[in-house]
Design an enzyme around this catalytic site. Structure first.
Site, mmCIF file in Angstrom:
data_model
loop_
_atom_site.group_PDB
_atom_site.id
_atom_site.type_symbol
_atom_site.label_atom_id
_atom_site.label_comp_id
_atom_site.label_asym_id
_atom_site.label_seq_id
_atom_site.Cartn_x
_atom_site.Cartn_y
_atom_site.Cartn_z
ATOM 1 N N THR A 1 0.807 -1.138 0.109
ATOM 2 C CA THR A 1 -0.044 0.140 0.063
ATOM 3 C C THR A 1 0.977 1.566 0.044
ATOM 4 O O THR A 1 0.764 2.204 -0.754
ATOM 5 C CB THR A 1 -0.981 -0.091 1.278
ATOM 6 O OG1 THR A 1 -1.936 -1.088 1.244
ATOM 7 C CG2 THR A 1 -1.728 1.422 1.302
ATOM 8 N N SER B 1 5.183 -6.934 -2.563
ATOM 9 C CA SER B 1 4.817 -6.870 -0.879
ATOM 10 C C SER B 1 5.213 -8.062 -0.435
ATOM 11 O O SER B 1 5.067 -9.318 -1.042
ATOM 12 C CB SER B 1 3.052 -6.772 -0.937
ATOM 13 O OG SER B 1 2.983 -6.714 0.670
ATOM 14 N N GLY B 2 5.994 -8.118 0.637
ATOM 15 C CA GLY B 2 6.527 -9.484 1.239
ATOM 16 C C GLY B 2 5.708 -10.479 1.632
ATOM 17 O O GLY B 2 5.893 -11.566 1.399
ATOM 18 N N HIS B 3 4.686 -10.089 2.319
ATOM 19 C CA HIS B 3 3.678 -10.902 3.026
ATOM 20 C C HIS B 3 2.938 -11.915 1.820
ATOM 21 O O HIS B 3 2.393 -12.933 2.220
ATOM 22 C CB HIS B 3 2.812 -10.515 4.004
ATOM 23 C CG HIS B 3 1.441 -9.752 3.350
ATOM 24 N ND1 HIS B 3 0.286 -10.137 3.099
ATOM 25 C CD2 HIS B 3 1.460 -8.293 3.175
ATOM 26 C CE1 HIS B 3 -0.430 -8.945 2.560
ATOM 27 N NE2 HIS B 3 0.359 -8.114 2.635
ATOM 28 N N CYS C 1 -9.077 -7.553 1.701
ATOM 29 C CA CYS C 1 -9.071 -6.055 1.923
ATOM 30 C C CYS C 1 -10.537 -5.433 1.936
ATOM 31 O O CYS C 1 -10.685 -4.480 2.581
ATOM 32 C CB CYS C 1 -8.182 -5.135 1.055
ATOM 33 S SG CYS C 1 -6.408 -6.116 0.665
ATOM 34 N N THR D 1 13.785 4.959 10.216
ATOM 35 C CA THR D 1 14.640 4.030 10.484
ATOM 36 C C THR D 1 14.335 2.917 9.818
ATOM 37 O O THR D 1 13.184 2.401 9.965
ATOM 38 C CB THR D 1 14.932 4.034 11.904
ATOM 39 O OG1 THR D 1 15.362 4.992 12.396
ATOM 40 C CG2 THR D 1 15.959 2.931 12.305
ATOM 41 N N ASN E 1 -5.975 -9.247 -7.833
ATOM 42 C CA ASN E 1 -6.218 -10.103 -6.830
ATOM 43 C C ASN E 1 -7.260 -10.638 -6.636
ATOM 44 O O ASN E 1 -7.411 -11.624 -5.728
ATOM 45 C CB ASN E 1 -5.772 -8.866 -5.529
ATOM 46 C CG ASN E 1 -6.855 -7.654 -5.672
ATOM 47 O OD1 ASN E 1 -6.595 -7.045 -6.727
ATOM 48 N ND2 ASN E 1 -7.504 -7.382 -4.656
HETATM 49 N N1 PLP Z 1 -2.055 -4.431 -4.379
HETATM 50 C C1 PLP Z 1 -2.580 -5.859 -4.629
HETATM 51 C C2 PLP Z 1 -2.949 -5.992 -5.913
HETATM 52 C C3 PLP Z 1 -2.655 -6.550 -3.484
HETATM 53 O O1 PLP Z 1 -3.447 -7.692 -3.608
HETATM 54 C C4 PLP Z 1 -2.495 -5.869 -2.200
HETATM 55 C C5 PLP Z 1 -3.004 -6.823 -0.781
HETATM 56 O O2 PLP Z 1 -3.369 -7.926 -0.978
HETATM 57 C C6 PLP Z 1 -1.921 -4.763 -2.079
HETATM 58 C C7 PLP Z 1 -1.710 -4.021 -3.271
HETATM 59 C C8 PLP Z 1 -1.396 -4.000 -0.804
HETATM 60 O O3 PLP Z 1 -0.425 -4.666 -0.209
HETATM 61 P P1 PLP Z 1 -0.176 -4.773 1.478
HETATM 62 O O4 PLP Z 1 -1.239 -5.499 2.280
HETATM 63 O O5 PLP Z 1 1.272 -5.126 1.522
HETATM 64 O O6 PLP Z 1 -0.371 -3.109 1.913
#
Ligand code: PLP
Length: 355
Positions: A51, A179-181, A302, A217, A129
């Site tokens: 994000t 994004s790492g997760h 989300c 940091t 997504n």
């Molecule tokens: N963009 C897409 C296509 C996503 O699927 C997601 C999260 O699921 C994000 C952005 C946001 O990433 P983060 O959860 O690391 O903020």
């Protein structure tokens, strides 16, 4: 991550040895991230999440308003893109939202028609997504650079990174988010690729870390954890073949049930499968599966229960949308997991029909 917590707990900005060790750890991680997308170290900005990386890329348009006020994106982007461009509308930007075709993929002709010399930013995701649909980013990028000389091309690759090979140079993007997760790193770490010829302004101002592009940091443990997750990735091409096999297997079993309609199209990254369970509300099915330790979502996680705007944009009717579920795979899923899922879906429909 543990090693970083114990050994590299210094502040990378400190001049003493402890700080230097932390700085070396961050540099090593940066090199690892950079080579994973064929970029150079200088082009990687660590952020707290996808994000933040998306917002950094998009908000930078504010500082380029003297060149033009048009932004082009798609109506099926993640909220971290959609809400950021929406915020820019209040600053006088005109945002064009490209609609997908029924298969969830945008039409390049629409992009071509929308591009003009007032366009300063185009933001198109690599993989959606909710449906897994792969967008024609390389072609979109070529069109953008040909028709809008002032425009930066940003790509949200959060769903694609670590699942399909990404080469930023051959894609031609100026900015790219990951994004790492999504690749089994802990939550709280992401990065923005910013090509050396792309000059953007930071979102956070302060001590000038990350080459002035992201003050604050550095989270050394999370940055090292991201490196660990990247180094643990399998060969992406081989893994993609294995995953495609599992995906096709799942689709076949689901089609045989007679109650599932596949919403994802042919050209998908086989890690997201969107289906509608005709006649069964997704939320009810979701809770039934949860009681069996199977965790799937309706729409995107989300949007917490909101109806899917992505399926709506694809022209799906309310019945299909209300009964849609999204199955996300990880590389650790097996055919046996899929068998369990499909059996429990069959059980769910039997039980819910009785109720
Ligand atoms: N963009 C897409 C296509 C996503 O699927 C997601 C999260 O699921 C994000 C952005 C946001 O990433 P983060 O959860 O690391 O903020």
């Amino acid at each position: 991550m543990n090693k970083a917590l114990i050994e590299n707990w210094g502040n990378p900005s400190s001049l003493h040895t402890l700080g230097m060790h932390a700085e070396i750890a961050v540099d090593n991680a940066r090199q690892c991230v950079a080579s994973s997308i064929s970029a150079s170290q200088k082009e990687i900005i660590f952020t707290s999440c996808g994000t933040e990386a998306n917002n950094t890329a998009i908000m930078s348009a504010l500082h380029r308003k003297n060149r033009g006020n048009r932004i082009i994106t798609t109506s099926i982007e993640h909220p971290s893109v959609l809400n950021a461009v929406k915020a820019l509308e209040d600053f006088g930007f005109q945002v064009i939202y490209l609609k997908p075709k029924a298969n969830g993929v945008i039409d390049l002709v629409d992009l071509e028609n929308a591009l003009n010399d007032k366009t300063v930013l185009v933001s198109i995701m690599l993989v959606n997504n909710e449906t897994g649909a792969i967008q024609p980013v390389k072609e979109a990028c070529e069109l953008t650079h040909k028709l809008s000389k002032n425009a930066f091309f940003h790509c949200d690759a959060v769903q694609a990174y670590g699942k399909m090979p990404i080469n930023v140079k051959s894609l031609g993007v100026d900015l790219l988010t990951a994004s790492g997760h999504k690749i089994h790193a802990p939550k709280g770490i992401g990065f923005l690729y910013c090509s050396q010829k792309t000059h953007i302004s930071p979102l956070l101002f302060g001590g000038g870390q990350e080459n002035g592009m992201r003050s604050g940091t550095e989270s050394v443990p999370l940055i090292c954890a991201l490196q660990g997750a990247i180094e643990s990735l399998p060969n992406l091409k081989n893994q993609l073949n294995i995953q495609k096999d599992l995906y096709d297997y799942t689709v076949k079993l689901l089609e045989n049930t007679g109650f599932a309609t596949i919403n994802s199209n042919q050209n998908v990254l086989p890690y997201v499968l969107n289906i509608s369970l005709n006649g069964y509300r997704s939320e009810t099915v979701l809770h039934f599966l949860e009681s069996k330790n199977i965790f799937i979502s309706s729409g995107s996680a989300c949007s917490k229960g909101n109806v899917s705007y992505v399926l709506k944009e694809m022209g799906k009717d309310n019945r299909a949308i209300d009964s849609a579920i999204r199955i996300s795979f990880s590389r650790f899923n097996t055919k046996s997991d899929v068998d369990t899922l499909v059996n429990e879906l069959i059980n769910a429909t039997k039980k819910l029909r009785k109720a």
